[in-house]
Design an enzyme around this catalytic site. Structure first.
Site, mmCIF file in Angstrom:
data_model
loop_
_atom_site.group_PDB
_atom_site.id
_atom_site.type_symbol
_atom_site.label_atom_id
_atom_site.label_comp_id
_atom_site.label_asym_id
_atom_site.label_seq_id
_atom_site.Cartn_x
_atom_site.Cartn_y
_atom_site.Cartn_z
ATOM 1 C CD GLU A 25 62.319 30.050 43.113
ATOM 2 O OE1 GLU A 25 61.801 29.674 42.041
ATOM 3 O OE2 GLU A 25 63.317 30.771 43.170
ATOM 4 C CG ASP B 45 67.264 31.219 41.978
ATOM 5 O OD1 ASP B 45 66.254 31.052 42.674
ATOM 6 O OD2 ASP B 45 67.239 31.798 40.871
ATOM 7 C CG HIS C 58 62.265 29.282 31.214
ATOM 8 N ND1 HIS C 58 63.135 28.819 32.157
ATOM 9 C CD2 HIS C 58 61.511 30.229 31.817
ATOM 10 C CE1 HIS C 58 62.904 29.461 33.307
ATOM 11 N NE2 HIS C 58 61.931 30.319 33.134
ATOM 12 C CG ASP D 49 64.269 28.116 39.877
ATOM 13 O OD1 ASP D 49 65.371 28.402 39.384
ATOM 14 O OD2 ASP D 49 63.265 28.851 39.771
HETATM 15 C C1 XUL Z 1 62.540 33.334 38.806
HETATM 16 C C2 XUL Z 1 62.103 31.924 38.810
HETATM 17 C C3 XUL Z 1 61.870 31.331 37.472
HETATM 18 C C4 XUL Z 1 60.656 30.492 37.393
HETATM 19 C C5 XUL Z 1 60.354 30.010 35.999
HETATM 20 O O1 XUL Z 1 62.793 33.839 40.044
HETATM 21 O O2 XUL Z 1 61.993 31.318 39.840
HETATM 22 O O3 XUL Z 1 63.008 30.625 37.125
HETATM 23 O O4 XUL Z 1 60.765 29.369 38.211
HETATM 24 O O5 XUL Z 1 60.283 31.024 35.079
HETATM 25 CO CO CO Z 2 61.346 29.361 40.248
#
Ligand code: XUL
Ligand code: CO
Length: 501
Positions: A333, A374, A166, A404
């Site tokens: 994700e 995560d 980011h 991630d």
């Molecule tokens: C939040 C998430 C973030 C995005 C990028 O849940 O997955 O980290 O991947 O902003």
């Molecule tokens: Co993400």
């Protein structure tokens, strides 16, 4: 005498398989030259087995720079590693070719900047548990620079070619937009220098449009156009950063694009504003000649109670409604997929089916918990399912598998960062090997083909082509009567699948 610290070194594990010594510094044996070997042999048994405490393993290449991760070697692939050896790959062999492509190119691993280098173990109930040496400095910019050096040392030692970031992970926000952007310029100069020096590249850049309090009611869906403008200004700079760093993709994750109460929300207006935000991004991308894939990352909830980018199908519907489907793909994700109530692989498959699978944030949740944990993906069944889809669609490029994922709050050692990534990379390497066997042997594919065989002839063929009418279907049933009962054979499929695990 024994002063060499470059070139091929040897590393040693103690009897508990813990890496004990990897580099003999000057004034102690280098472990490489004849003098060292003689020294060891004189002290030990006269062979490469130095007794119960030390074992000589394969020579490995040392990373050139060690500043933050002393004691960690460049991670080797060790075919005959034992169960307790965790600082080596046992399955991920970057150069190995499977179905005409190197493992490295199928997997396209990426390390994420935010969890791995900015994470401290803090959670809503407690403060930091993980002390990171790169966070020790007198100013935010000094720490940011140390963090970047630590990150590149990590990428090199791990042997991963991509990272994701980011804007606000890389460089701290200033008092004004101008100061923030100057910080970013300075940090991206350094990032570019380190990228050029190491060959590590950016898989994707994204803008953090959710952490600052100004975005508490959303960024592109904020009811205040002033906040929308701020988000746009930040995005403009984010796209410039993507161009400068040569990012191969740019991700939009709408952290606060959604609602917490439908009563105070004009959903139609917010969705239109979000679409207009994306249209501005497309225009600016074209204007600056940014060559990268745009990706939207679905998530159903957290932090908002309802997020507009709920899951793959919601995002695809949104994109098609606003005519944006040609300019975006999806970054899926799986932890978000399971939060939406789907199985781990569901969104990967759905996005792929629509030709929209661009990249994967490879992590996992704990389905027994119900929030975004995560975690590192360690389940071979899950990685096999994902890689089966990825191989079937011909790969993820220019996307990749971005970790991630964060080490648990209680995993406080620096080496845990390596162990977590190595374990997940091995899990994906195994998933890839399994998927390739499933595809090459074709047992499941031929079972599925057989299951749909009736659509390749007669009335089924007409349905397939889109030429059948309801009247024809009625005639068919009048002539042929009831359809026969056909087993779905789920257990057979599951049994065949397990054969490849
Ligand atoms: C939040 C998430 C973030 C995005 C990028 O849940 O997955 O980290 O991947 O902003
Ligand atoms: Co993400």
């Amino acid at each position: 005498m024994l002063s060499s610290t470059t070139g091929i070194k040897k590393y040693y594990f103690d009897k508990n398989k813990k890496l004990l010594v990897f580099c003999w510094i000057p004034a102690t044996p280098c472990g490489r030259c004849d003098d060292c070997i003689a020294f060891f042999r004189s002290k030990r048994s006269g062979s490469d087995d130095f007794g119960p405490d030390l074992k000589l393993l394969k020579p490995i290449e040392m990373a050139t720079e060690t500043q933050f991760f002393a004691g960690i070697p460049k991670i080797p692939y060790v075919l005959d590693a034992e169960g307790g050896d965790v600082l080596c790959f046992k399955h991920y062999n970057a150069e190995e070719v499977l179905m005409g492509r190197r493992m490295e190119d199928w997997l396209r691993f990426s390390v994420c900047y935010w969890h791995t280098f900015c994470g401290t173990g803090a959670d809503p109930f407690g403060l930091q548990t993980q002390r990171r040496p790169w966070n020790e400095g007198t100013t935010p910019m000094e720490c940011a620079k140390k963090r970047l050096h630590a990150a590149f040392e990590f990428f090199n030692k791990l042997g991963v070619k991509y990272y994701t970031l980011h804007d606000r992970d890389l460089s701290p926000e200033g008092m004004t937009l101008d100061e923030t952007n100057r910080n970013l310029d300075e940090m991206t100069d350094l990032a570019l220098e380190l990228q050029n020096k190491t060959g590590v590249k950016v898989l994707w850049v994204t803008c953090n449009l959710f952490a600052h309090s100004r975005y508490m009611n959303g960024a592109a869906t904020n009811p205040d156009s002033h906040v929308f403008a701020y988000a746009g200004a930040q995005l403009k700079k984010g796209l410039d950063v993507a161009k400068k760093l040569g990012a191969e993709n740019f991700v939009f994750w709408g952290g606060r694009e959604g609602y917490n109460s439908i009563l105070n929300t004009n959903v139609a207006a917010e969705l239109k504003h979000m679409a207009n935000f994306f249209k501005m991004a497309i225009k600016y991308k074209e204007k600056i000649g940014l060559q990268c894939q745009f990706l939207i990352e679905p998530k159903p909830k957290e932090p908002c109670k309802h997020q507009y980018d709920y899951d793959a199908m919601s995002v695809i519907g949104f994109l098609k409604h606003f005519g944006l489907e040609g300019d975006f793909k999806l970054n899926i994700e799986p932890n978000h997929t399971t939060l939406a109530g789907h199985s781990y692989e569901h969104d990967v498959v759905m996005a792929s089916v629509f030709g929209m699978l661009g990249s994967v944030d490879s992590n996992t949740g704990s389905p027994d918990l119900g929030w975004d944990t995560d975690q590192f993906p360690m389940d071979i069944r899950n990685t096999t399912m994902v890689m089966k889809t990825v191989v079937e669609q011909g790969g993820l490029q220019p996307g990749g598998l971005n970790f991630d994922a964060k080490v648990r709050r209680e995993s406080t050692d620096l080496e845990d960062l390596f162990i977590a990534h190595i374990g997940a990379m091995d899990a994906f390497a195994r998933g890839l090997r399994n998927a390739v066997s499933i595809i090459e042997e074709g047992v499941i594919a031929s079972m599925v083909k057989e299951r749909y065989m009736s659509f390749s002839r007669g009335i089924g063929q007409k349905v397939e082509d889109g030429t059948a009418s309801l009247e024809e279907l009625e005639d068919y049933v009048i002539q042929n009567g009831e359809a026969k009962v056909t087993s779905g054979k789920q257990e057979k499929y599951e049994t065949v699948f397990n054969h490849y695990m």
